[in-house]
Design a protein around this motif. Structure first.
Motif, PDB file in Angstrom:
ATOM      1  N   ASN A 616       0.751  -1.260  -0.053  1.00  0.00           N
ATOM      2  CA  ASN A 616       0.005  -0.027  -0.184  1.00  0.00           C
ATOM      3  C   ASN A 616       0.785   1.178   0.112  1.00  0.00           C
ATOM      4  O   ASN A 616       0.396   2.378  -0.429  1.00  0.00           O
ATOM      5  CB  ASN A 616      -1.282   0.026   1.289  1.00  0.00           C
ATOM      6  N   GLU A 617       2.035   1.107   0.650  1.00  0.00           N
ATOM      7  CA  GLU A 617       2.989   2.161   0.580  1.00  0.00           C
ATOM      8  C   GLU A 617       3.371   2.649  -1.093  1.00  0.00           C
ATOM      9  O   GLU A 617       3.228   3.684  -1.332  1.00  0.00           O
ATOM     10  CB  GLU A 617       4.100   1.901   1.343  1.00  0.00           C
ATOM     11  N   GLN A 618       3.579   1.570  -1.692  1.00  0.00           N
ATOM     12  CA  GLN A 618       3.875   1.575  -3.082  1.00  0.00           C
ATOM     13  C   GLN A 618       2.742   2.134  -3.980  1.00  0.00           C
ATOM     14  O   GLN A 618       2.971   3.135  -4.801  1.00  0.00           O
ATOM     15  CB  GLN A 618       4.296   0.176  -3.589  1.00  0.00           C
ATOM     16  N   PRO A 624       4.919   5.963 -11.683  1.00  0.00           N
ATOM     17  CA  PRO A 624       4.527   5.602 -12.888  1.00  0.00           C
ATOM     18  C   PRO A 624       5.217   4.092 -13.131  1.00  0.00           C
ATOM     19  O   PRO A 624       6.117   3.690 -12.503  1.00  0.00           O
ATOM     20  CB  PRO A 624       5.544   6.633 -13.941  1.00  0.00           C
ATOM     21  N   VAL A 625       4.461   3.239 -13.953  1.00  0.00           N
ATOM     22  CA  VAL A 625       4.682   1.853 -14.244  1.00  0.00           C
ATOM     23  C   VAL A 625       5.352   1.893 -15.584  1.00  0.00           C
ATOM     24  O   VAL A 625       4.857   2.581 -16.740  1.00  0.00           O
ATOM     25  CB  VAL A 625       3.540   1.015 -14.218  1.00  0.00           C
ATOM     26  N   GLU A 626       6.741   1.638 -15.708  1.00  0.00           N
ATOM     27  CA  GLU A 626       7.474   1.782 -16.731  1.00  0.00           C
ATOM     28  C   GLU A 626       7.609   0.395 -17.500  1.00  0.00           C
ATOM     29  O   GLU A 626       7.999  -0.537 -16.809  1.00  0.00           O
ATOM     30  CB  GLU A 626       9.020   2.203 -16.700  1.00  0.00           C
ATOM     31  N   ILE A 627       7.383   0.460 -18.824  1.00  0.00           N
ATOM     32  CA  ILE A 627       7.620  -0.813 -19.621  1.00  0.00           C
ATOM     33  C   ILE A 627       8.576  -0.543 -20.745  1.00  0.00           C
ATOM     34  O   ILE A 627       8.632   0.496 -21.492  1.00  0.00           O
ATOM     35  CB  ILE A 627       6.230  -0.895 -20.204  1.00  0.00           C
ATOM     36  N   THR A 656       8.763  -2.371 -14.739  1.00  0.00           N
ATOM     37  CA  THR A 656       9.326  -1.668 -13.698  1.00  0.00           C
ATOM     38  C   THR A 656       8.082  -0.983 -12.660  1.00  0.00           C
ATOM     39  O   THR A 656       7.816   0.027 -13.220  1.00  0.00           O
ATOM     40  CB  THR A 656      10.660  -0.788 -13.981  1.00  0.00           C
ATOM     41  N   MET A 657       8.208  -1.296 -11.451  1.00  0.00           N
ATOM     42  CA  MET A 657       7.305  -0.205 -10.557  1.00  0.00           C
ATOM     43  C   MET A 657       7.851  -0.029  -9.320  1.00  0.00           C
ATOM     44  O   MET A 657       8.600  -0.734  -8.842  1.00  0.00           O
ATOM     45  CB  MET A 657       6.168  -1.466 -10.378  1.00  0.00           C
ATOM     46  N   GLY A 660      12.116   0.864  -9.287  1.00  0.00           N
ATOM     47  CA  GLY A 660      13.018  -0.246  -9.032  1.00  0.00           C
ATOM     48  C   GLY A 660      12.451  -1.173  -8.084  1.00  0.00           C
ATOM     49  O   GLY A 660      13.166  -2.042  -7.816  1.00  0.00           O
ATOM     50  N   PHE A 661      11.389  -0.855  -7.367  1.00  0.00           N
ATOM     51  CA  PHE A 661      10.981  -1.691  -6.170  1.00  0.00           C
ATOM     52  C   PHE A 661      10.326  -3.208  -6.916  1.00  0.00           C
ATOM     53  O   PHE A 661      10.801  -4.184  -6.141  1.00  0.00           O
ATOM     54  CB  PHE A 661       9.531  -1.148  -5.669  1.00  0.00           C
ATOM     55  N   SER A 662      10.076  -2.931  -7.978  1.00  0.00           N
ATOM     56  CA  SER A 662       9.683  -4.425  -8.526  1.00  0.00           C
ATOM     57  C   SER A 662       9.960  -4.315 -10.109  1.00  0.00           C
ATOM     58  O   SER A 662       9.734  -3.496 -10.814  1.00  0.00           O
ATOM     59  CB  SER A 662       8.148  -4.798  -8.540  1.00  0.00           C
ATOM     60  N   VAL A 663      10.875  -5.422 -10.666  1.00  0.00           N
ATOM     61  CA  VAL A 663      11.404  -5.707 -11.974  1.00  0.00           C
ATOM     62  C   VAL A 663      11.416  -6.832 -12.423  1.00  0.00           C
ATOM     63  O   VAL A 663      11.975  -7.623 -11.906  1.00  0.00           O
ATOM     64  CB  VAL A 663      13.003  -5.177 -11.916  1.00  0.00           C
ATOM     65  N   GLU A 664      10.184  -7.137 -13.282  1.00  0.00           N
ATOM     66  CA  GLU A 664       9.900  -8.419 -13.734  1.00  0.00           C
ATOM     67  C   GLU A 664       9.770  -8.459 -15.307  1.00  0.00           C
ATOM     68  O   GLU A 664       9.351  -7.343 -15.879  1.00  0.00           O
ATOM     69  CB  GLU A 664       8.771  -8.939 -13.041  1.00  0.00           C
TER      70      GLU A 664
END
Length: 875
Positions: A616-618, A624-627, A656-657, A660-664
């Motif tokens: 929820n903090e994120q 922005p969600v980067e693609i 990337t969300m 850099g918190f999530s990179v998949e």
């Protein structure tokens, strides 16, 4: 040459010949229901050979990690006792997808093996086999390469059917197949054995080192051999075998790689490094177990996890035979990482996780052995004769994981023997059940075949136009679909997302003037054609027609919220629980998300709260969600994680969300900013298999509805307790305390009743050979109350044997007691075994007190009567 040097030389050689070096795929075959484990280098290229997938290259080379320890390809029982059987091995391979064929494949193999620049093997040491009627390959070997006819062997159909030959390869009963040519190395006359095709071919003198398969035909279900439009090449050379040849040893366990593992295994076990078969088993099994765990398999009681568990336990058993005390297997992982970690980085990255899994399984197996011993002891008490029945041996082996050789050891100590034929019958029955239930088989010609790919336009928009390419009805191609008919529509381009990566397929409708097709789901073929599943609501659809495709926006958006939240949850899990967390499956639709992951214990309430807070903090950061589209190597360099079960091409989509918190890597549809998710709420956490946990969660409007419902339930509970939300805990505490007081009073009343009943019962004891015996039926009492009553009766009678029983909730409860002065010759546990067996159950305990039960209430009186006969026979 060392094994690592041979591996690198092979890959470099074929790179110089225009091949693309392709990394080893996972041991878990991606999107392939026909395989239990990856067992050959060609597995990851199967769709290329089938014509279902096209890649940016037509030549490839790889060093593929393989496991053969379950299913059709199973070498487990031979490992440790032969020179070349392994559960894990590396397969060096070069592949051509409609590019070069027999001539180049043969010349490449010969050059690499014999050229001084490469392996430099003596040419006169190499023997060649070809399929009996493959004159083309034979002529290439003899007329172009120059192999003498005396070292050429034609192998015909030697397995009882047409095209059933050591030199004819097939992917399955149907599908691509063709002749092959094998290369053998002659170790010399001092080693027993004959050339391939001779009666002595099973000896160790002539060893197959390379197989070139020429995929030339497509075999249909009726056995017809149809020439393939683009013949291909699939080759394989075992790294361990060629290492043995180059290092001048005759057994794979003597090569440099295994020598280091054998040494480490001996140190971990505390035994001599003397080449014992059990030591080889341990050294082999550490490889398969570690690589399987690194690729996401965890020990369990079914499927791949069961095979892994069996390999670990086999290694532990052989370590125990060598004198291991306590857990040892996990200690060898360090040596394996040192040996193979440079070539396979997953071993280095997951070393701690692999060691933890192995240690946990070793400790569980120790408990299993203890449990198996108890079960065996119980069965031996009831044994008639001196032979342990096959079904008992099988039950211990299959249900409790109890090794047959350990059962045999115990039998020898007691002058008993095993019913080995009976055990084998049980094993064969199990194999037959497994074969009947197996899903690892497929008719490749039954796959839906659609020429070309569908272009997906749905990232940018949820509406678009397309042309109908193919229509299916009941699995068959049709020219049109009429109103009321269900079927499948294939377009040249579509905004509909096809189910993949755990995300559900889109729904909506296809519309043309006068016609409408309701789309309930969207999937895709291996070749990339999108299949719109649904029914014609009105009008008629025809091939070639232009049609408007309209996705249900609300469902797509709700699904995107859950999918994006899944990525944030995955990243949060790895931060809070540890880097060992790996995705084991997911489901994402408009109503919820479900995420399965590897973890050894339940996620605590505090950790659940921490996960929610982090996600929820994120969301609140609204980043922005980067693609971006990039190549696979660049994506991995960015730290992108691949999702479980997905197969990626050379060009991948990196999501990337949260800065850099999530990179998949992900091909799904997502929100534009994390704030679009709105709210994230975990609704459940549970275990779904050994070492696998599952979290279910909701987002956005669904999460808000969930919280509103919870709020209403809270108000309803408060109303029942005649309180409010503010004082609900106080009210509930009062009710619970009152309930505890009532339960305490009830126990006191039961104790008084039992005492009163005990006084009455004591007078009904009978004298048997000078011993007071009391057997009485007391329906409605639980075991706790009966235990208390037996203690009271012992005190009142002073010296006695007591058996109480009663019916409660359709089951029999039994309690037996023997006063201390009589336990030397009369034991409560022995009495209980007989009494419980009489009511179809089991029981046992100490000499002075025992409990048991059963399900046959109508035989309770008969059971109680055994107390008298028991005392008469023992006194």
């Amino acid at each position: 040459m060392k094994s690592a040097e041979i591996r690198e030389a092979f890959l470099r050689f074929f790179e110089e010949k225009g091949h693309t070096r392709v990394a080893s795929s996972s041991l878990i075959p991606a999107n392939d229901p026909t395989l239990l484990f990856t067992n050959a280098g060609m597995n990851q290229f199967k769709d290329c050979f089938l014509g279902l997938e096209k890649r940016s290259y037509t030549r490839a080379t790889s060093s593929q990690k393989c496991v053969r320890a379950g299913g059709k390809h199973n070498d487990l029982e031979n490992v440790g006792y032969t020179a070349r059987h392994h559960t894990f091995f590396e397969m060096l391979g070069n592949f051509s997808f409609g590019d070069y064929f027999k001539r180049d494949a043969i010349h490449y193999a010969w050059e690499f093996l014999t050229a001084k620049k490469w392996l430099g093997l003596p040419q006169d040491k190499l023997w060649i086999t070809v399929y009996a009627n493959d004159d083309e390959a034979y002529d290439i070997w003899t007329k172009e390469v120059g192999v003498p006819a005396g070292r050429m062997i034609r192998i015909g159909d030697n397995k009882g059917a047409p095209y059933a030959s050591d030199n004819f390869w097939a992917m399955g009963d149907t599908g691509p197949c063709g002749p092959c040519t094998e290369i053998f190395y002659d170790h010399g006359a001092e080693i027993w054995g004959g050339p391939p095709g001779s009666p002595e071919e099973d000896g160790d003198r002539y060893i197959e080192i390379w197989n070139n398969v020429f995929m030339q035909f497509n075999r249909t279900a009726d056995g017809e051999m149809q020439p393939l439009p683009a013949p291909s090449v699939d080759t394989g050379m075992g790294l361990e075998r060629i290492s043995a040849v180059l290092q001048h040893v005759h057994a794979n366990y003597e090569i440099d790689l295994f020598q280091n593992l054998l040494k480490a295994s001996a140190v971990a076990i505390g035994c001599a490094n003397d080449g014992a078969p059990s030591l080889k088993v341990v050294a082999d099994h550490i490889r398969s177990c570690s690589f399987l765990i690194a690729d996401g398999v965890l020990p369990s009681n079914e499927g791949r996890g069961y095979v892994l568990r069996r390999i670990i336990r086999r290694a532990c058993r052989h370590g125990n035979k060598l004198g291991a005390k306590g857990a040892f297997f996990y200690k060898i992982v360090t040596a394996l990482v040192a040996e193979m970690g440079d070539a396979y980085s997953e071993l280095q990255q997951q070393q701690a996780h692999i060691q933890r899994v192995l240690l946990n399984e070793e400790e569980q197996f120790a408990k299993t052995l203890e449990q198996g011993l108890r079960i065996l002891e119980q069965d031996l008490v009831q044994l008639q004769g001196s032979v342990i029945p096959g079904d008992v041996i099988f039950k211990l082996y299959d249900t409790y994981g109890f090794p047959v050789d350990l059962t045999n050891d115990i039998a020898r100590e007691r002058n008993l023997t095993l019913d080995e034929p009976g055990f084998e019958r049980e094993m064969e029955a199990q194999r037959e059940r497994a074969r009947s239930a197996s899903v690892f088989g497929m008719d490749y010609n039954s796959l839906v075949k659609v020429e070309g790919e569908t272009r997906f336009t749905g990232y940018a928009d949820t509406r678009g136009t397309g042309t109908i390419l193919v229509l299916f009805k009941d699995g068959l191609n049709v020219e049109r679909l009429q109103a009321g008919e269900s079927g499948v529509v294939v377009l040249d381009q579509t905004p509909f997302y096809a189910e993949s990566g755990g995300q559900a397929g889109d729904s909506g409708y296809l519309r043309a003037p006068g016609s409408c097709f309701d789309v309930g789901d969207t999937s895709k073929t291996a070749g990339g054609a999108f299949l719109h599943h649904g029914s014609v609501a009105s009008g008629c659809l025809e091939i070639g027609a232009s049609i408007e495709a309209i996705v249900d926006d609300s469902v797509r958006q709700a699904t995107a919220l859950h999918h994006s939240a899944t990525h944030l949850l995955h990243a949060a899990l790895r931060r809070i629980l540890g880097e060992h967390v790996q995705q084991k499956g997911s489901l994402v639709n408009s109503q919820r998300l479900r995420f399965d992951f590897s973890h050894f214990e339940a996620v605590s309430p505090a950790q659940i709260q921490a996960l929610e807070d982090m996600v929820n903090e994120q969301i609140r950061q609204n980043s922005p969600v980067e693609i971006e589209q990039t190549d696979i190597d660049t994506a991995k360099a960015k730290g992108a994680m691949a999702l479980f079960g997905e197969k990626y091409g050379e060009c991948v989509r990196v999501l990337t969300m949260g800065s850099g918190f999530s990179v998949e890597l992900c091909g799904g549809t997502h929100v534009q900013r994390t704030g679009d998710i709105g709210l994230f709420k975990i609704v459940s956490e549970s275990g779904v298999a050994s070492g696998i946990r599952r979290i279910e969660a909701v987002t956005g409007a669904v999460a808000l509805a969930y919280l509103n419902q919870a709020e209403q339930q809270l108000k309803d509970v408060a109303a029942l307790l005649k309180g409010s939300r503010e004082n609900l805990l106080d009210k509930l505490s009062i009710v619970l305390e009152r309930n505890r007081q009532l339960e305490k009073e009830l126990e006191q009343l039961k104790a008084k009743a039992a005492s009163a009943a005990g006084n009455d019962l004591a007078g009904s004891a009978v004298d048997i050979k000078g011993i007071k015996v009391l057997a009485s039926r007391l329906d409605g009492l639980d075991g706790k109350a009966m235990l208390a009553m037996v203690d009271q009766l012992k005190n009142k009678l002073g010296s006695a044997v007591i058996l109480l029983g009663g019916a409660l909730d359709g089951k029999v409860i039994l309690v037996a007691g023997v006063t201390q002065d009589l336990t030397g010759k009369l034991k409560a546990g022995d009495l209980m075994k007989q009494a419980a067996a009489a009511v179809g159950g089991k029981g046992g305990g100490r000499p002075d007190m025992a409990q048991g039960g059963g399900s046959e209430v109508d035989r309770l009186d008969e059971s109680l009567a055994l107390a008298i006969s028991f005392v008469e026979s023992k006194a």
